[in-house]
Design a protein around this motif. Structure first.
Motif: not given
Length: 85
Positions: A46-51, A55-67
């Motif tokens: 899943a991902y969500r965009v704020e501005g 922000h990512y959270r993969d199906d295994t629970g790992f999270s990351a972000d980008g711009e």
């Protein structure tokens, strides 16, 4: 993360590294699928965009972000450009 589809969001679509090795498809329902090399679905989540941030959270629970900067996605040391298709 995201509960309602947003088909009009400007970042929905396919993002690819210059060498084509990493391909990230941002789907309108707030999900993504990332292909690496010959694996079309190496990661998904899943991902969500704020501005301009994503922000990512993969199906295994790992999270990351980008711009997003000037229609370029900077994520985990990668630079990805939009590709039609």
């Amino acid at each position: 993360m995201r509960t309602e589809p947003d088909t009009s969001h400007p970042f929905v679509g396919l993002w690819v590294t210059a060498d084509g090795e990493i391909r990230q498809r941002l789907l309108p329902e707030g999900r993504y699928v990332e292909g690496r090399g010959t694996r079309e679905a190496a990661y998904a989540g899943a991902y969500r965009v704020e501005g301009s941030m994503i922000h990512y959270r993969d199906d295994t629970g790992f999270s990351a972000d980008g711009e997003f900067r000037s229609d370029v996605l900077h994520h985990a040391g990668m630079i990805m450009h939009r590709r039609l298709g």
